[in-house]
Design an enzyme around this catalytic site. Structure first.
Site, mmCIF file in Angstrom:
data_model
loop_
_atom_site.group_PDB
_atom_site.id
_atom_site.type_symbol
_atom_site.label_atom_id
_atom_site.label_comp_id
_atom_site.label_asym_id
_atom_site.label_seq_id
_atom_site.Cartn_x
_atom_site.Cartn_y
_atom_site.Cartn_z
ATOM 1 N N ASP A 102 42.649 51.046 33.492
ATOM 2 C CA ASP A 102 41.795 49.846 33.406
ATOM 3 C C ASP A 102 40.465 50.092 34.122
ATOM 4 O OD1 ASP A 102 41.151 47.306 32.529
ATOM 5 O OD2 ASP A 102 42.029 46.288 34.256
ATOM 6 N N LYS A 104 36.745 50.017 34.698
ATOM 7 C CA LYS A 104 35.629 49.167 34.276
ATOM 8 C C LYS A 104 34.826 48.814 35.525
ATOM 9 C CE LYS A 104 38.636 45.070 34.528
ATOM 10 N NZ LYS A 104 39.157 43.884 33.793
ATOM 11 N N ASN A 107 36.301 46.921 38.547
ATOM 12 C CA ASN A 107 37.312 47.566 39.389
ATOM 13 C C ASN A 107 36.728 48.663 40.277
ATOM 14 O OD1 ASN A 107 39.365 45.936 38.516
ATOM 15 N ND2 ASN A 107 40.101 47.348 36.950
ATOM 16 N N ASP A 120 42.090 48.037 42.764
ATOM 17 C CA ASP A 120 43.004 47.388 41.816
ATOM 18 C C ASP A 120 43.812 48.385 40.997
ATOM 19 O OD1 ASP A 120 44.424 45.744 40.185
ATOM 20 O OD2 ASP A 120 42.708 44.631 39.389
ATOM 21 N N THR A 137 41.724 46.400 29.622
ATOM 22 C CA THR A 137 40.710 45.450 29.168
ATOM 23 C C THR A 137 40.197 45.927 27.810
ATOM 24 O OG1 THR A 137 40.104 44.974 31.458
ATOM 25 C CG2 THR A 137 38.510 44.353 29.754
#
Length: 208
Positions: A102, A104, A107, A120, A137
């Site tokens: 994830d 992005k 994060n 995270d 995501t």
């Protein structure tokens, strides 16, 4: 730059308590095994009858999501700096067989000295070869994740490339104006990569 993009994971975490508990155990186990200057540190775990607490390293800074909106479009040097930092952190995880899934700007924290911290680890997982869970995501997910046919560590590199595009072009390349996850998935799988007219850097385009 667009507003925050929703993650399918957010909804799933609230639906199934046992699944969330399992994710917390995975996240704790991974964080306790990693030690890298570009990854947030878990200091200690605590719990009472109703709650589990993660005592995390204090990070003085702000999300890369907000930083790139303060700066505007990043130049080539800025893009290379943040991208190389992300690759360094992800490579460290991959060497230890952890896949992040994830990646992005939300994060990533840019701390007071300008360097990054990856945060995270709720979607991270240890794998030996491949996994198949559709997670992350949508705008940053690789086609093989969307298709659910199995994928490996390379999907994190795809997400870094999406971030790089966002840094220099001001939006993501697939599903930029779509809110429905299914529309985003279809764009990720079917849409050809294009660049805005102002993006003329040939090296950058070749790297993408």
């Amino acid at each position: 730059f667009p507003t925050r993009r929703s993650s399918d994971l957010d909804l799933r975490k609230h639906i199934n308590y046992e699944h969330l508990h399992h994710n917390l155990d995975l996240e704790k186990g991974i964080l306790l095994k990693v030690d890298h200057p570009f990854i947030v540190k878990l200091v200690k775990c605590l719990k009472d009858e109703n709650n589990i607490y993660f005592l995390m390293e204090y990070l003085k800074g702000k999300e890369l999501f907000d930083v790139i909106r303060d700066i505007g479009l990043l130049n080539k040097s800025q893009t290379l700096f943040y991208s190389a930092s992300m690759l360094t952190a992800i490579n460290y995880l991959h060497e230890r067989k952890f896949i992040y899934r994830d990646l992005k700007p939300e994060n990533i924290i840019v701390i007071h000295n300008g360097f990054i911290k990856l945060i995270d680890f709720g979607t991270a997982k240890k794998i030996t070869d491949r996994t198949s869970t559709i997670i992350g995501t949508p705008h940053y997910m690789a086609p093989e994740v969307v298709l659910g046919e199995g994928y490996s560590f390379q999907v994190d590199c795809w997400s870094i490339a999406i971030c790089m595009y966002e840094f220099m072009c001001g939006g993501v390349p697939f599903g930029e104006n779509a809110d429905d996850p299914m529309e985003v998935y279809l764009s990720v799988v079917n849409t050809k990569l294009t660049f805005p007219s102002f993006c003329k850097d040939r090296d950058f385009k070749n790297l993408m």
